[in-house]
Design a protein around this motif. Sequence first.
Motif, PDB file in Angstrom:
ATOM      1  N   LEU A  85     -70.164 -16.804 -62.562  1.00  0.00           N
ATOM      2  CA  LEU A  85     -69.560 -16.495 -63.859  1.00  0.00           C
ATOM      3  C   LEU A  85     -68.864 -17.725 -64.423  1.00  0.00           C
ATOM      4  CD1 LEU A  85     -67.719 -13.240 -62.731  1.00  0.00           C
ATOM      5  CD2 LEU A  85     -69.818 -13.327 -64.104  1.00  0.00           C
ATOM      6  N   SER A  86     -68.617 -17.693 -65.710  1.00  0.00           N
ATOM      7  CA  SER A  86     -67.737 -18.670 -66.342  1.00  0.00           C
ATOM      8  C   SER A  86     -66.424 -17.951 -66.612  1.00  0.00           C
ATOM      9  CB  SER A  86     -68.344 -19.169 -67.650  1.00  0.00           C
ATOM     10  OG  SER A  86     -67.389 -19.925 -68.369  1.00  0.00           O
ATOM     11  N   ILE A  87     -65.343 -18.386 -65.941  1.00  0.00           N
ATOM     12  CA  ILE A  87     -64.025 -17.797 -66.152  1.00  0.00           C
ATOM     13  C   ILE A  87     -63.089 -18.913 -66.580  1.00  0.00           C
ATOM     14  CG2 ILE A  87     -62.138 -16.442 -65.183  1.00  0.00           C
ATOM     15  CD1 ILE A  87     -64.041 -15.500 -62.990  1.00  0.00           C
ATOM     16  N   ARG A  88     -62.484 -18.729 -67.767  1.00  0.00           N
ATOM     17  CA  ARG A  88     -61.589 -19.755 -68.307  1.00  0.00           C
ATOM     18  C   ARG A  88     -60.289 -19.122 -68.743  1.00  0.00           C
ATOM     19  NH1 ARG A  88     -64.442 -23.511 -72.506  1.00  0.00           N
ATOM     20  NH2 ARG A  88     -62.510 -24.590 -72.051  1.00  0.00           N
ATOM     21  N   ILE A  89     -59.222 -19.907 -68.676  1.00  0.00           N
ATOM     22  CA  ILE A  89     -57.920 -19.478 -69.181  1.00  0.00           C
ATOM     23  C   ILE A  89     -57.388 -20.578 -70.083  1.00  0.00           C
ATOM     24  CG2 ILE A  89     -56.646 -20.398 -67.187  1.00  0.00           C
ATOM     25  CD1 ILE A  89     -54.751 -17.931 -67.500  1.00  0.00           C
ATOM     26  N   GLY A 142     -52.764 -25.085 -65.615  1.00  0.00           N
ATOM     27  CA  GLY A 142     -53.826 -25.972 -65.134  1.00  0.00           C
ATOM     28  C   GLY A 142     -54.338 -25.562 -63.771  1.00  0.00           C
ATOM     29  N   ASP A 143     -53.419 -25.205 -62.868  1.00  0.00           N
ATOM     30  CA  ASP A 143     -53.830 -24.738 -61.544  1.00  0.00           C
ATOM     31  C   ASP A 143     -54.605 -23.435 -61.645  1.00  0.00           C
ATOM     32  OD1 ASP A 143     -52.667 -26.927 -60.338  1.00  0.00           O
ATOM     33  OD2 ASP A 143     -50.849 -25.847 -59.710  1.00  0.00           O
ATOM     34  N   MET A 144     -54.145 -22.537 -62.518  1.00  0.00           N
ATOM     35  CA  MET A 144     -54.865 -21.266 -62.690  1.00  0.00           C
ATOM     36  C   MET A 144     -56.247 -21.502 -63.281  1.00  0.00           C
ATOM     37  SD  MET A 144     -53.449 -18.777 -61.273  1.00  0.00           S
ATOM     38  CE  MET A 144     -54.783 -17.708 -61.772  1.00  0.00           C
ATOM     39  N   ALA A 145     -56.368 -22.471 -64.172  1.00  0.00           N
ATOM     40  CA  ALA A 145     -57.685 -22.793 -64.727  1.00  0.00           C
ATOM     41  C   ALA A 145     -58.633 -23.211 -63.607  1.00  0.00           C
ATOM     42  CB  ALA A 145     -57.566 -23.891 -65.778  1.00  0.00           C
ATOM     43  N   ASP A 146     -58.136 -24.026 -62.673  1.00  0.00           N
ATOM     44  CA  ASP A 146     -58.962 -24.460 -61.545  1.00  0.00           C
ATOM     45  C   ASP A 146     -59.311 -23.293 -60.623  1.00  0.00           C
ATOM     46  OD1 ASP A 146     -58.828 -27.055 -62.509  1.00  0.00           O
ATOM     47  OD2 ASP A 146     -57.223 -27.657 -61.121  1.00  0.00           O
ATOM     48  N   ILE A 147     -58.324 -22.434 -60.339  1.00  0.00           N
ATOM     49  CA  ILE A 147     -58.550 -21.272 -59.466  1.00  0.00           C
ATOM     50  C   ILE A 147     -59.591 -20.348 -60.082  1.00  0.00           C
ATOM     51  CG2 ILE A 147     -57.461 -19.153 -58.606  1.00  0.00           C
ATOM     52  CD1 ILE A 147     -54.861 -20.892 -58.292  1.00  0.00           C
ATOM     53  N   LEU A 148     -59.454 -20.061 -61.365  1.00  0.00           N
ATOM     54  CA  LEU A 148     -60.394 -19.158 -62.037  1.00  0.00           C
ATOM     55  C   LEU A 148     -61.781 -19.782 -62.153  1.00  0.00           C
ATOM     56  CD1 LEU A 148     -58.066 -17.718 -64.810  1.00  0.00           C
ATOM     57  CD2 LEU A 148     -58.913 -16.521 -62.777  1.00  0.00           C
ATOM     58  N   ALA A 149     -61.850 -21.071 -62.451  1.00  0.00           N
ATOM     59  CA  ALA A 149     -63.154 -21.744 -62.544  1.00  0.00           C
ATOM     60  C   ALA A 149     -63.867 -21.711 -61.200  1.00  0.00           C
ATOM     61  CB  ALA A 149     -62.974 -23.183 -63.028  1.00  0.00           C
ATOM     62  N   GLN A 150     -63.134 -21.954 -60.115  1.00  0.00           N
ATOM     63  CA  GLN A 150     -63.726 -21.927 -58.783  1.00  0.00           C
ATOM     64  C   GLN A 150     -64.212 -20.521 -58.428  1.00  0.00           C
ATOM     65  OE1 GLN A 150     -64.469 -24.382 -56.637  1.00  0.00           O
ATOM     66  NE2 GLN A 150     -65.346 -22.867 -55.252  1.00  0.00           N
ATOM     67  N   ALA A 151     -63.391 -19.520 -58.696  1.00  0.00           N
ATOM     68  CA  ALA A 151     -63.790 -18.133 -58.433  1.00  0.00           C
ATOM     69  C   ALA A 151     -65.014 -17.767 -59.257  1.00  0.00           C
ATOM     70  CB  ALA A 151     -62.633 -17.192 -58.745  1.00  0.00           C
ATOM     71  N   GLY A 152     -65.042 -18.208 -60.501  1.00  0.00           N
ATOM     72  CA  GLY A 152     -66.187 -17.939 -61.352  1.00  0.00           C
ATOM     73  C   GLY A 152     -67.448 -18.584 -60.821  1.00  0.00           C
ATOM     74  N   VAL A 160     -72.307  -4.943 -61.319  1.00  0.00           N
ATOM     75  CA  VAL A 160     -71.188  -4.071 -60.948  1.00  0.00           C
ATOM     76  C   VAL A 160     -70.049  -4.907 -60.349  1.00  0.00           C
ATOM     77  CG1 VAL A 160     -70.482  -2.220 -59.380  1.00  0.00           C
ATOM     78  CG2 VAL A 160     -72.706  -2.110 -60.537  1.00  0.00           C
ATOM     79  N   GLY A 161     -68.824  -4.618 -60.746  1.00  0.00           N
ATOM     80  CA  GLY A 161     -67.654  -5.190 -60.099  1.00  0.00           C
ATOM     81  C   GLY A 161     -67.036  -6.413 -60.738  1.00  0.00           C
ATOM     82  N   ILE A 162     -67.575  -6.905 -61.841  1.00  0.00           N
ATOM     83  CA  ILE A 162     -67.005  -8.112 -62.456  1.00  0.00           C
ATOM     84  C   ILE A 162     -65.567  -7.863 -62.909  1.00  0.00           C
ATOM     85  CG2 ILE A 162     -67.145  -9.758 -64.360  1.00  0.00           C
ATOM     86  CD1 ILE A 162     -70.192  -9.419 -64.273  1.00  0.00           C
ATOM     87  N   THR A 163     -65.346  -6.797 -63.653  1.00  0.00           N
ATOM     88  CA  THR A 163     -64.009  -6.505 -64.165  1.00  0.00           C
ATOM     89  C   THR A 163     -63.026  -6.334 -63.009  1.00  0.00           C
ATOM     90  OG1 THR A 163     -64.943  -5.445 -66.120  1.00  0.00           O
ATOM     91  CG2 THR A 163     -62.647  -4.949 -65.622  1.00  0.00           C
ATOM     92  N   ALA A 164     -63.421  -5.589 -61.997  1.00  0.00           N
ATOM     93  CA  ALA A 164     -62.547  -5.364 -60.839  1.00  0.00           C
ATOM     94  C   ALA A 164     -62.206  -6.675 -60.137  1.00  0.00           C
ATOM     95  CB  ALA A 164     -63.220  -4.404 -59.866  1.00  0.00           C
ATOM     96  N   ALA A 165     -63.185  -7.537 -59.954  1.00  0.00           N
ATOM     97  CA  ALA A 165     -62.951  -8.812 -59.256  1.00  0.00           C
ATOM     98  C   ALA A 165     -61.998  -9.711 -60.032  1.00  0.00           C
ATOM     99  CB  ALA A 165     -64.283  -9.527 -59.012  1.00  0.00           C
ATOM    100  N   VAL A 166     -62.203  -9.829 -61.330  1.00  0.00           N
ATOM    101  CA  VAL A 166     -61.356 -10.700 -62.148  1.00  0.00           C
ATOM    102  C   VAL A 166     -59.940 -10.133 -62.239  1.00  0.00           C
ATOM    103  CG1 VAL A 166     -61.012 -11.715 -64.438  1.00  0.00           C
ATOM    104  CG2 VAL A 166     -63.311 -11.641 -63.438  1.00  0.00           C
ATOM    105  N   CYS A 167     -59.821  -8.832 -62.463  1.00  0.00           N
ATOM    106  CA  CYS A 167     -58.495  -8.216 -62.561  1.00  0.00           C
ATOM    107  C   CYS A 167     -57.741  -8.322 -61.242  1.00  0.00           C
ATOM    108  CB  CYS A 167     -58.622  -6.766 -63.004  1.00  0.00           C
ATOM    109  SG  CYS A 167     -59.178  -6.593 -64.722  1.00  0.00           S
ATOM    110  N   SER A 168     -58.426  -8.160 -60.129  1.00  0.00           N
ATOM    111  CA  SER A 168     -57.786  -8.308 -58.813  1.00  0.00           C
ATOM    112  C   SER A 168     -57.286  -9.729 -58.604  1.00  0.00           C
ATOM    113  CB  SER A 168     -58.766  -7.938 -57.701  1.00  0.00           C
ATOM    114  OG  SER A 168     -59.069  -6.575 -57.750  1.00  0.00           O
ATOM    115  N   LEU A 169     -58.085 -10.708 -58.996  1.00  0.00           N
ATOM    116  CA  LEU A 169     -57.676 -12.108 -58.864  1.00  0.00           C
ATOM    117  C   LEU A 169     -56.431 -12.392 -59.707  1.00  0.00           C
ATOM    118  CD1 LEU A 169     -58.138 -14.986 -57.840  1.00  0.00           C
ATOM    119  CD2 LEU A 169     -59.775 -15.293 -59.707  1.00  0.00           C
TER     120      LEU A 169
END
Length: 89
Positions: free
Chosen positions: A73-77, A58-68, A13-22
């Motif tokens: 999770l694996s989060i990539r942009i 590049g910075d967003m890739a790092d932010i998303l990877a760290q949050a993931g 529960v909450g994956i979509t909400a967490a990623v969209c909020s970020l």
Amino acid sequence: MKAIVTVIGKDRVGITAAVCSLLARHNINILDITQTVLQEFFTMVMLVDTAACEQSIGDMADILAQAGQEEGLSIRIQREDIFNAMHRI
């Protein structure tokens, strides 16, 4: 600039909400989204607009990877043009 965000991980529960909020915190607008659960694995692909984002891709890739990593999770942009070039037959 448009980009592709992918999210993969064990469903909960909450994956979509967490990623969209970020993404919203970084002024990234979601243009299109698809998600599914394959057995116990959650997968999501989003087309986003990063024009209002103050961070580089590049910075967003790092932010998303760290949050993931913190969420298990694996989060990539990836820029849309690069994504398209990599997946062109």
